[in-house]
Scaffold this active site. Structure first.
Site: not given
Length: 395
Positions: A75, A155, A203, A241, A329
């Site tokens: 996210g 959040n 996410s 990738t 976070c």
């Protein structure tokens, strides 16, 4: 002390347990079908097909087209990409961005970084429940406004924003609208066309998928620069990738979230409301943060006066209960939550906050244990507070 060694996990906004069927879907792409999707031989085509099928599943859940889904590492990257790349692509039109004061730091810090690059950012106030004021949003739009970025649901306090109305305002003024839907996707029904969303971040590990995978939905026609240079992956917009097991796992998690959403969230709402009622009724000088009903099905956020949030978390942990005081976070930071300050809480009350986020596995019996533990711990902490003693004496 937690003698029975039980562990009650109530921090699902930070991360969720990867569902068994998600792990099962991923496993073959580590050991058997490990080809690089960009290679031309047949063996690699299996990986390429798996990525294409996953893109289709995820797009279907949003009412989007598969080619509008771009995989990212999560996210935070999706938020950074949406905001920085849109700012760069539309700079000729203007340099003004609108966001809210309660966004995740992935959005706020990106906007602050852009301010250093010469962009102007308006940070909208929210009301005491955490909802953006639509009239203030509309007034903030200027001829040079190029982007509005407002999260789908917060959040920390769980408040759900009037996303459809924000999208309508943006559309009416010809401004791009990005929403950080990291907490909402998989918990709330989202349709990008109906809600006038131009870009959306998500996410995997917030909805029982793996960590290290996310996506950015970019509406067809939105001009946006490449974010990672190097190869032709993700239609030349994000080199590197592809994380095939992660992508496959994410699609399995999305398919599962959509299938179980109605029943799962109804049960979570019921348990959430039960916990909220018990805590508010049984612990004095407590408030619920966020909107009472317009909130994520699994989110309960409380502030306890005369209590330090960190001590509360440590003591809950000793009872086997995992909670948080806000965003994962920022949980290493001792500053009070920017979200709680934005809804008008004074510093000392913002410091005493607790966020509990449920999962489909949470039981009523666990919540009874949690409510009792909170009662006991808050009482104990207040017993050590000279401020509480003064307050009671004055009553």
């Amino acid at each position: 002390m937690n003698d029975d060694k039980r562990m009650i996990y109530l921090d699902n906004a930070a991360t969720t347990k990867t569902a068994p069927e998600v792990v099962e879907a991923m496993l073959p792409y580590f050991t058997e079908l490990y080809g690089n999707p960009s290679s031309v031989y047949q063996f690699a085509q299996k990986s390429k097909e798996a990525v294409a099928a996953s893109r289709e599943t995820i797009a279907g859940a949003l009412g989007a087209k598969p080619e509008e889904i771009y995989f990212t590492a999560g996210g935070t990257e999706a938020d950074n990409w949406a905001i920085k790349a849109a700012a760069e692509a539309y700079r000729a039109k203007g340099n003004h961005i609108i966001t809210s004061k309660i966004e995740h730091h992935a959005v706020l810090h990106t906007c602050q970084w852009l301010e250093k690059q010469g962009f102007e950012v308006t940070y909208l106030d929210v009301d005491e429940t955490g909802i953006v004021k639509l009239d203030q949003l509309e007034r903030a739009i200027r001829p040079e406004t190029i982007l509005i970025s407002v999260m789908f649901a917060n959040n920390e306090i769980g408040t759900i924003q009037p996303v459809k109305e924000i999208g309508q305002i943006a559309r009416r003024h010809g401004v791009l609208f990005h929403t950080d839907a990291v907490q909402a996707f998989g918990q709330l029904p989202i349709q990008v066309d109906e809600m006038n969303i131009d870009m959306l971040s998500s996410s995997g590990h917030k909805l029982n998928g793996p960590k290290g995978i996310g996506f950015l939905y970019i509406r067809k026609g939105v001009k946006i620069r490449s974010f990672v240079h190097g190869g032709a992956q993700e239609r030349k917009r994000r080199a590197g990738t592809e994380n095939v097991p992660g992508i496959v796992g994410y699609a399995a998690a999305v398919e599962r979230a959509v299938r179980t959403m109605e029943q799962r969230t109804a049960r979570e709402r019921e348990l959430r409301d039960y916990l909220i009622s018990r805590v508010l009724a049984e612990v004095p000088y407590t408030r619920l943060n966020g909107h009472r009903t317009k909130r994520l099905p699994n989110n309960a956020n409380f502030s306890f006066q005369f209590v330090e949030g960190e001590s509360l978390l440590i003591m809950l942990d000793m009872e086997g209960i995992c909670g948080s005081s806000g965003s994962a976070c920022t949980s290493g930071s001792l500053d009070p939550s920017h979200v709680l300050l934005a809804i008008g809480l004074p510093h000392e009350i913002a410091h005493g906050s607790l966020r509990l986020t449920l999962s489909e596995e949470t039981t009523k019996e666990e919540l009874d244990y949690v409510a009792e533990a909170i009662k006991k711990i808050v009482e104990r902490l207040r017993g050590m507070s000279p401020l509480y003693e003064d307050f009671i004496r004055r009553q």
